[in-house]
Write an enzyme that holds these catalytic residues in place. Sequence first.
Site, PDB file in Angstrom:
ATOM      1  N   CYS A   1      -2.010   8.674   2.880  1.00  0.00           N
ATOM      2  CA  CYS A   1      -1.768   8.235   1.510  1.00  0.00           C
ATOM      3  C   CYS A   1      -2.953   8.797   0.556  1.00  0.00           C
ATOM      4  O   CYS A   1      -2.745   8.986  -0.698  1.00  0.00           O
ATOM      5  CB  CYS A   1      -1.330   6.885   1.419  1.00  0.00           C
ATOM      6  SG  CYS A   1      -0.006   6.331   2.272  1.00  0.00           S
TER       7      CYS A   1
ATOM      8  N   GLU B   1       0.941  -1.191   0.056  1.00  0.00           N
ATOM      9  CA  GLU B   1      -0.006   0.083  -0.093  1.00  0.00           C
ATOM     10  C   GLU B   1       1.061   1.017  -0.125  1.00  0.00           C
ATOM     11  O   GLU B   1       1.606   1.429   0.891  1.00  0.00           O
ATOM     12  CB  GLU B   1      -0.789   0.023   1.082  1.00  0.00           C
ATOM     13  CG  GLU B   1      -2.099   0.729   1.119  1.00  0.00           C
ATOM     14  CD  GLU B   1      -2.253   2.087   1.805  1.00  0.00           C
ATOM     15  OE1 GLU B   1      -1.544   3.106   0.961  1.00  0.00           O
ATOM     16  OE2 GLU B   1      -2.328   2.198   3.021  1.00  0.00           O
TER      17      GLU B   1
HETATM   18  C1  SIN Z   1      -2.831   5.787   4.711  1.00  0.00           C
HETATM   19  O1  SIN Z   1      -2.351   6.805   4.805  1.00  0.00           O
HETATM   20  O2  SIN Z   1      -1.926   4.946   4.307  1.00  0.00           O
HETATM   21  C2  SIN Z   1      -4.135   5.140   5.083  1.00  0.00           C
HETATM   22  C3  SIN Z   1      -5.270   5.923   5.449  1.00  0.00           C
HETATM   23  C4  SIN Z   1      -6.455   5.126   5.861  1.00  0.00           C
HETATM   24  O3  SIN Z   1      -6.409   3.966   5.858  1.00  0.00           O
HETATM   25  O4  SIN Z   1      -7.451   5.995   5.731  1.00  0.00           O
END
Ligand code: SIN
Length: 460
Positions: free
Chosen positions: A290, A256
Site C-alpha cells: 500500500c 489501513e
Molecule cells: C501494506 O502494504 O499494507 C503494508 C506495508 C508495510 O507494512 O510495510
Amino acid sequence: MQNLSDKQLFRQQGLIGDQWKGALSGKTIDVIEPATQAVLGTVPDMGRDETRAAVAAAAKAYPAWRAKTNAERAALLEAWHGLMIAHLDDLARILTLEQGKPLEESKSEIRYGASFVKWFAEEARRIGSRTIPSPTADRRIVGLKEPVGVCAIITPCNFPNAMITRKVAPALAAGCTVVIKPSDFTPYSALALGVLAERAGIPAGVINILTGLPTEIGAEIMANETVRKISFTGSTRVGSLLMRGAADSVKRVSLELGGNAPFIVFDDADLELAVEGAIASKFRNGGQTCVCANRILVQAGVYDAFANKLVARVERMKVGPGLEPGVAIGPMINEAAISKINRHVADVLTEATTDMVLAHEETFGPVAPLFRFETDEEAIAIANATPFGLAAYFYTRDLKRSWQVAEAFEAGMVGLNAGMLSTEVAPFSGIKQSGLGREGAHVGIEEYLEMKTFHIGGLG
Ligand code: SIN
C-alpha cells in the site's frame, strides 16, 4: 507442503476455541501457489455459523484473558515472538509458497511481523491508567484503561504474516481477544501463527482463525454485536463497506487502506540514493504494497539522468519464482492483479501525464511511471491530487525545501531521502481515504483500549 522442518506448521483447518476445525458444510477452497498455479492445499470454506462460533469462543476467553496481569500477557507474547523467530525459515517458506514473494523478502516479513509481537509485549507493561485533577476537593477522578473486547482482524494477501501481528499483538497486549479472517489467497501463514500461539501457551479462544471467502464471514462480523471492533487492512472500497456495516452496532474501526504514493525527485537530489529509494519503495513485494511509490515525479533537470539510472538498476533485477535464489521480483498474487497491471502499462511508461489511469489508481504491481515536472508547486499539486493519503516520498538536499514539502504533503507518512518507512517503532497510518487510526509504535495499542472515567466522591 514440502520441505518444512516442522510439518505441523502447515494446517489446513480453521481454529475456533481449542479446536482445529473444518467447515460445517464440509466444503473447502483451494489455495493456489502463484509461482506454479499448482494447488498447495485446501482450507475450510467457513461462513456465518463458524463466524458466530469463533466470536462466541473469543467472548468466552475474554474475561480470563483480560484479568491476567499485563506482565502475564507480555510473557505470553514474548514466548510467541520467540517461536516465530525459532521457526523463521518454515514460516518464510510457507509465506513464499502461498504469496509468491522472494524467500529473502519473506524472511524479512517474518522478522518484521515478529517485531510487532515483541514491541507490544513491551508496551503491555506500560498501559497505565491516569489520575485526572479533580475540580472539587472532595473528589478524585481516574481514567481507567480497559480493553475494547472481542476484535475482528481482517487482513490482506500482500503481507500474510505482518499485517496480522501488527493488529493482533496490540489487541492481545491490551487484553482483547480476536477472531482473525486472513485473505483466502494466503491463509497458511495465519494458521501457522495460530499453531505457534497455542505452543506459546496463549489460552484457547484468545486467537481464533476463520478461513474461507469474505462475504459471509464479513457479514456476520459486521452484524455480530459481541464484536466491538474491526481492524482491517485492504482496499478503500471494502474498508468503506466495513465502516458502514460497523455503524449499526457502533463498533470501533481501524482501517489501513489503499494508497497512491508520490515519489518526488528534485533537481538537487542525490540521484544514486533516489534510485535505491525508488527500488526499495516501488519493487518491494513486486510493488504489491500500500505504501509503494505509485507515481514517480522527476524534476526536468534530472529527468533523463534519473530515468537512465533507474532503468539500468531495474534491468539487473531477476524475475522468477520466489524460492529461486537471487530472485528480486516474484509472481503477482493472481490473474486479477496481472490484468490491472497490464491495463496500466498499456497506458504509459515514461512521460506519464496526470490524466493517465495510473495517476489515479493504485497499480499494486512492478510498474514505475515517470512524470516530468518543473516547479515545486507543480510537484506538490500533482502529489496531492488524489483522494488517498498514505505514504509520500521525496529526495532533496535543501533544508528549506525539505520542511516545505514535508508540511505540504497530504499523507500520513513522509519519507525524506528514505524509500522504506515500515518499522514497528513508528506509527503506520493514512489520512484522507487511506484510512483511520494508527498502527504500530506507542500509539498502536490505543486502538484496542477504552478509557473509563471513575469518579470517587465523598472524600471531603
Ligand atoms: C501494506 O502494504 O499494507 C503494508 C506495508 C508495510 O507494512 O510495510
